[in-house]
Design a protein around this motif. Structure first.
Motif, PDB file in Angstrom:
ATOM      1  N   PRO A   1     -12.357   7.904   1.636  1.00  0.00           N
ATOM      2  CA  PRO A   1     -11.751   7.578   0.341  1.00  0.00           C
ATOM      3  C   PRO A   1     -12.542   8.161  -0.832  1.00  0.00           C
ATOM      4  O   PRO A   1     -11.965   8.519  -1.859  1.00  0.00           O
ATOM      5  CB  PRO A   1     -11.796   6.047   0.293  1.00  0.00           C
ATOM      6  CG  PRO A   1     -11.881   5.628   1.710  1.00  0.00           C
ATOM      7  CD  PRO A   1     -12.667   6.695   2.411  1.00  0.00           C
TER       8      PRO A   1
ATOM      9  N   ARG B   1      -2.824   4.508  -5.080  1.00  0.00           N
ATOM     10  CA  ARG B   1      -3.357   4.200  -3.743  1.00  0.00           C
ATOM     11  C   ARG B   1      -4.880   4.111  -3.746  1.00  0.00           C
ATOM     12  O   ARG B   1      -5.467   3.394  -2.950  1.00  0.00           O
ATOM     13  CB  ARG B   1      -2.915   5.258  -2.743  1.00  0.00           C
ATOM     14  CG  ARG B   1      -1.459   5.088  -2.321  1.00  0.00           C
ATOM     15  CD  ARG B   1      -1.049   6.234  -1.430  1.00  0.00           C
ATOM     16  NE  ARG B   1       0.279   6.022  -0.871  1.00  0.00           N
ATOM     17  CZ  ARG B   1       1.150   6.999  -0.667  1.00  0.00           C
ATOM     18  NH1 ARG B   1       0.836   8.238  -0.989  1.00  0.00           N
ATOM     19  NH2 ARG B   1       2.325   6.738  -0.153  1.00  0.00           N
ATOM     20  N   ARG B   2      -5.517   4.861  -4.626  1.00  0.00           N
ATOM     21  CA  ARG B   2      -6.990   4.808  -4.679  1.00  0.00           C
ATOM     22  C   ARG B   2      -7.487   3.463  -5.184  1.00  0.00           C
ATOM     23  O   ARG B   2      -8.653   3.121  -5.031  1.00  0.00           O
ATOM     24  CB  ARG B   2      -7.535   5.920  -5.581  1.00  0.00           C
ATOM     25  CG  ARG B   2      -7.399   7.280  -4.941  1.00  0.00           C
ATOM     26  CD  ARG B   2      -7.870   8.372  -5.845  1.00  0.00           C
ATOM     27  NE  ARG B   2      -7.409   9.653  -5.331  1.00  0.00           N
ATOM     28  CZ  ARG B   2      -7.638  10.819  -5.904  1.00  0.00           C
ATOM     29  NH1 ARG B   2      -8.342  10.863  -7.031  1.00  0.00           N
ATOM     30  NH2 ARG B   2      -7.189  11.922  -5.381  1.00  0.00           N
TER      31      ARG B   2
ATOM     32  N   VAL C   1     -11.915  12.076  -0.809  1.00  0.00           N
ATOM     33  CA  VAL C   1     -10.566  12.343  -1.309  1.00  0.00           C
ATOM     34  C   VAL C   1     -10.522  12.252  -2.839  1.00  0.00           C
ATOM     35  O   VAL C   1      -9.772  12.938  -3.505  1.00  0.00           O
ATOM     36  CB  VAL C   1      -9.601  11.323  -0.649  1.00  0.00           C
ATOM     37  CG1 VAL C   1      -8.396  11.063  -1.486  1.00  0.00           C
ATOM     38  CG2 VAL C   1      -9.226  11.802   0.735  1.00  0.00           C
TER      39      VAL C   1
ATOM     40  N   ARG D   1      -6.431   2.697  12.338  1.00  0.00           N
ATOM     41  CA  ARG D   1      -6.109   4.062  11.925  1.00  0.00           C
ATOM     42  C   ARG D   1      -7.343   4.832  11.475  1.00  0.00           C
ATOM     43  O   ARG D   1      -7.354   5.502  10.437  1.00  0.00           O
ATOM     44  CB  ARG D   1      -5.045   4.050  10.821  1.00  0.00           C
ATOM     45  CG  ARG D   1      -3.757   3.385  11.282  1.00  0.00           C
ATOM     46  CD  ARG D   1      -2.668   3.466  10.280  1.00  0.00           C
ATOM     47  NE  ARG D   1      -2.070   4.796  10.223  1.00  0.00           N
ATOM     48  CZ  ARG D   1      -0.985   5.071   9.519  1.00  0.00           C
ATOM     49  NH1 ARG D   1      -0.378   4.119   8.824  1.00  0.00           N
ATOM     50  NH2 ARG D   1      -0.499   6.285   9.498  1.00  0.00           N
TER      51      ARG D   1
ATOM     52  N   PRO E   1      -0.939   8.879  -5.490  1.00  0.00           N
ATOM     53  CA  PRO E   1      -2.348   8.914  -5.066  1.00  0.00           C
ATOM     54  C   PRO E   1      -3.269   8.097  -5.962  1.00  0.00           C
ATOM     55  O   PRO E   1      -4.133   7.369  -5.469  1.00  0.00           O
ATOM     56  CB  PRO E   1      -2.688  10.401  -5.106  1.00  0.00           C
ATOM     57  CG  PRO E   1      -1.396  11.080  -4.866  1.00  0.00           C
ATOM     58  CD  PRO E   1      -0.371  10.224  -5.552  1.00  0.00           C
ATOM     59  N   ALA E   2      -3.067   8.188  -7.265  1.00  0.00           N
ATOM     60  CA  ALA E   2      -3.938   7.459  -8.187  1.00  0.00           C
ATOM     61  C   ALA E   2      -3.823   5.955  -7.957  1.00  0.00           C
ATOM     62  O   ALA E   2      -4.822   5.225  -8.029  1.00  0.00           O
ATOM     63  CB  ALA E   2      -3.582   7.816  -9.628  1.00  0.00           C
TER      64      ALA E   2
ATOM     65  N   TYR F   1       0.816  -1.217   0.000  1.00  0.00           N
ATOM     66  CA  TYR F   1       0.000   0.000   0.000  1.00  0.00           C
ATOM     67  C   TYR F   1       0.854   1.275   0.000  1.00  0.00           C
ATOM     68  O   TYR F   1       0.389   2.357   0.303  1.00  0.00           O
ATOM     69  CB  TYR F   1      -1.091   0.006   1.081  1.00  0.00           C
ATOM     70  CG  TYR F   1      -0.711  -0.123   2.541  1.00  0.00           C
ATOM     71  CD1 TYR F   1      -1.042  -1.276   3.242  1.00  0.00           C
ATOM     72  CD2 TYR F   1      -0.101   0.919   3.227  1.00  0.00           C
ATOM     73  CE1 TYR F   1      -0.737  -1.402   4.599  1.00  0.00           C
ATOM     74  CE2 TYR F   1       0.193   0.814   4.587  1.00  0.00           C
ATOM     75  CZ  TYR F   1      -0.123  -0.359   5.265  1.00  0.00           C
ATOM     76  OH  TYR F   1       0.164  -0.467   6.596  1.00  0.00           O
ATOM     77  N   LEU F   2       2.091   1.103  -0.382  1.00  0.00           N
ATOM     78  CA  LEU F   2       2.998   2.216  -0.658  1.00  0.00           C
ATOM     79  C   LEU F   2       3.250   3.102   0.549  1.00  0.00           C
ATOM     80  O   LEU F   2       3.373   4.314   0.435  1.00  0.00           O
ATOM     81  CB  LEU F   2       2.481   3.083  -1.823  1.00  0.00           C
ATOM     82  CG  LEU F   2       1.922   2.361  -3.057  1.00  0.00           C
ATOM     83  CD1 LEU F   2       1.569   3.369  -4.137  1.00  0.00           C
ATOM     84  CD2 LEU F   2       2.902   1.341  -3.584  1.00  0.00           C
ATOM     85  N   ALA F   3       3.330   2.464   1.724  1.00  0.00           N
ATOM     86  CA  ALA F   3       3.717   3.218   2.908  1.00  0.00           C
ATOM     87  C   ALA F   3       5.213   3.062   3.127  1.00  0.00           C
ATOM     88  O   ALA F   3       5.808   3.734   3.955  1.00  0.00           O
ATOM     89  CB  ALA F   3       2.956   2.725   4.127  1.00  0.00           C
TER      90      ALA F   3
ATOM     91  N   ARG G   1       6.338  10.678  -6.922  1.00  0.00           N
ATOM     92  CA  ARG G   1       5.442  10.926  -5.798  1.00  0.00           C
ATOM     93  C   ARG G   1       4.050  11.349  -6.268  1.00  0.00           C
ATOM     94  O   ARG G   1       3.035  10.940  -5.712  1.00  0.00           O
ATOM     95  CB  ARG G   1       6.066  12.029  -4.938  1.00  0.00           C
ATOM     96  CG  ARG G   1       5.202  12.487  -3.800  1.00  0.00           C
ATOM     97  CD  ARG G   1       5.912  13.597  -3.024  1.00  0.00           C
ATOM     98  NE  ARG G   1       4.952  14.333  -2.222  1.00  0.00           N
ATOM     99  CZ  ARG G   1       4.465  13.913  -1.079  1.00  0.00           C
ATOM    100  NH1 ARG G   1       4.883  12.771  -0.575  1.00  0.00           N
ATOM    101  NH2 ARG G   1       3.571  14.615  -0.417  1.00  0.00           N
TER     102      ARG G   1
END
Ligand SMILES: Nc1ncnc2c1ncn2[C@@H]1O[C@H](COP(=O)(O)OP(=O)(O)OP(=O)(O)O)[C@@H](O)[C@H]1O
Ligand SMILES: [Mg+2]
Lengths: 296, 242
Positions: free
Chosen positions: B117, B92-93, B120, B103, B89-90, B63-65, B85
């Protein structure tokens, strides 16, 4: 309309504690300096309306005693020369009593004045005030009365204009300082809030929020905090303004011209407050964007 | 154009690819070592391993953390390890995550948490309203839409977290111990939700310790042991099948 709903908590962080107070103080100072300039401009334009189109010709007295007829002749020559000029609208020789009234505050007892070599003062009103016309008038008068003094108020007026310019520059300086202080404090408060909301920002990013989205959240929040503060500053500023107006109107009339700042001035106050809030918002937005970009 | 072509996979059937991926935190020992994996679209896996084996770490990569220390991760044909970077976002959606510690945002209601989500991604508010309400009802929380997370039980929070993870129909669902805090009835219901999403085309990876769950649903397993990943067949179970 734009909703101010945000994904960030409503309060408790640096920005929401700081920004309303900051804004209130800055807007208050802003309003005071704006009204300072406005009052000064009004007074100045009152004075300038009073002196424009007029000048004074002074015929020095030849000597204290027994020169009345010679003095009278010099005055008559000057008046004739003035009246022959096309741009002169009217010529009025001030009566001795009027001059005594002008001098009384400085010289005191009017009885003594009769013995002094008091100059003759001639009020001239002009339809055209250009330098060429005034120079022409000077030549015409000094031809018939060589030691006549032409006072076109210009020197006095120029000093006044220098003063106004100085005052304006000072106000602009204050405005710049206030604006810079505002922006820097918003930057600081926004950074502090970002640190406090680290977890929220991280979650927003992980579910796919763009930096612009996060920045918009902070911007909305800053705007609503800033609007609160600037409304307070506006109220305090207007209240102070009105209080000063009342105090000024108690001062003996004639000393201060009647000050009517006009609709434009009053409408500028909420606009200044709004502009300050918008400035805070934009600053927060840019701060968040640049801080996020510097993060990996 | 060469560059963008090279970051697009030609193999469209692969939703997720790990290429020689290793991970260590702050120059410490490897938590994950040389992982290789390729999952076709529509797969459903359990991710198993002892506590501390690196399940959460592997999900973080997905999840790209977290970026791998070595190797590359591809999602839906894009090399996310090399991606800018601004491209994240695209991606992660398309990934829905149930975090092990949920969280949830404490100051937002259950409804607003689940709506996040969609907000956003600038979804229209009426659509948000109907989707979120429907989903919260499905996980049995229609009474709690306006409740703040701190007033919810662990299991209720977990269901909010799951609703948030699936609300925008992600292509990849990553769930970290999603049934850890709920009883068996609710666990079954949540598994059913994941299976529905899987039928609609999402890849699903569920990290769990729960042997019982793994045995009951006969999905393929990804097992982490000694920092390495292996694909295992379904656990031989007592006949239960999805
Ligand atoms: N942010 C971090 N910094 C340093 N080390 C970490 C970090 N996160 C995890 N680790 C270490 O990486 C290893 C794997 O942790 P991870 O959380 O991935 O395990 P896990 O399989 O999810 O365990 P659990 O089943 O208990 O959730 C552990 O040894 C842990 O101490
Ligand atoms: Mg874990």
């Amino acid at each position: 309309m734009i909703s101010l709903r945000t994904d960030l908590p409503l309060g408790g962080d640096s920005a929401s504690r700081f920004i309303p107070w900051l804004m209130a103080i800055m807007v208050f100072l802003g309003i005071l300096s704006v009204s300072g300039v406005a009052v000064f401009d009004t007074i100045l334009s009152g004075w300038s309306r009073a002196v424009t189109g007029t000048l004074t010709v002074q015929i020095p007295a030849l000597s204290a005693i027994n020169e009345d007829s010679a003095n009278q002749a010099r005055t008559d020559r000057a008046v004739a020369a003035l009246e022959s000029l096309p741009s002169v609208r009217s010529v009025k020789v001030l009566k001795n009593t009027e001059i005594e009234a002008l001098l009384a505050p400085w010289l005191g007892d009017a009885a003594a004045i009769g013995d002094l070599p008091i100059p003759v003062l001639i009020d001239v009103s002009l339809s055209d005030e250009s330098t060429a016309i005034i120079e022409g008038l000077r030549t015409a008068v000094t031809t018939v009365v060589p030691d006549a003094i032409i006072d076109d108020h210009r020197r006095w007026f120029e000093h006044l204009i220098d003063l106004t310019e100085g005052f304006r520059l000072l106000t602009i300086g204050i405005a710049l300082i206030v604006t810079t202080a505002l922006a820097l404090t918003v930057v600081y408060a926004t950074r502090a809030s970002m640190a406090e909301f680290r977890e929220v920002i991280s979650v927003l990013h992980l579910i796919g929020a763009r930096d612009i989205y996060v920045a918009t959240q902070f911007a909305k929040r800053t705007l609503s905090a800033a609007l609160k503060g600037s409304a307070g500053g506006l109220l305090a500023g207007v209240f102070t303004q009105i209080a000063i107006g009342l105090l000024a109107s108690n001062v003996e009339s004639g000393f201060l011209p009647d000050i009517d700042l006009g609709f434009g001035f009053w409408i500028s106050l909420p606009l200044v407050s709004l502009a300050a809030a918008v400035l805070a918002m934009i600053t927060a937005y840019i701060t968040v964007l640049s801080t996020l970009r510097s993060m990996v | 154009m060469q560059i963008s072509k090279s970051s697009e996979s030609t193999d469209q059937t692969s939703a997720l690819e790990l290429d020689n991926v290793s991970l260590s935190y702050d120059g410490g020992p490897n938590v994950l070592t040389n992982l290789n994996l390729s999952l076709p679209s529509g797969s459903f896996h359990f991710l198993t391993g002892a506590s501390g084996a690196g399940k959460t770490s592997l999900l973080k990569l997905l999840y790209l953390a977290q970026r791998p220390t070595q190797g590359s991760v591809r999602l839906f044909g894009t090399n996310v390890t090399a991606a800018a970077r601004s491209a994240l976002p695209a991606i992660r959606r398309k990934v829905g995550v149930v975090f092990q510690d949920f969280r949830l945002l404490d100051h937002l209601s259950a409804f607003d948490n689940v709506a996040l989500p969609l907000r956003v991604a600038n979804a229209p508010e009426p659509e948000i309203k109907s989707n979120v309400s429907e989903l919260l009802s499905w996980v049995g929380l229609d009474e709690y839409m306006d409740a703040k997370p701190e007033t919810l039980s662990g299991g209720q929070k977990q269901r909010v977290a799951i609703a948030r993870a699936v609300v925008n129909r992600p292509r990849l669902i990553l769930a970290d111990e999603p049934t850890g805090n709920v009883d068996d009835t609710i666990a079954m219901r949540l598994m059913q939700l994941f299976m529905e999403m899987n039928k609609l085309g999402s890849n699903v990876i569920i990290a769990t310790h729960n042997e019982h769950l793994v045995a009951k649903f006969g999905f393929n397993r990804l097992a982490l042991e000694n920092h390495r990943l292996s694909e295992l067949p379904p656990l031989a179970a007592n006949g239960a099948q999805a």
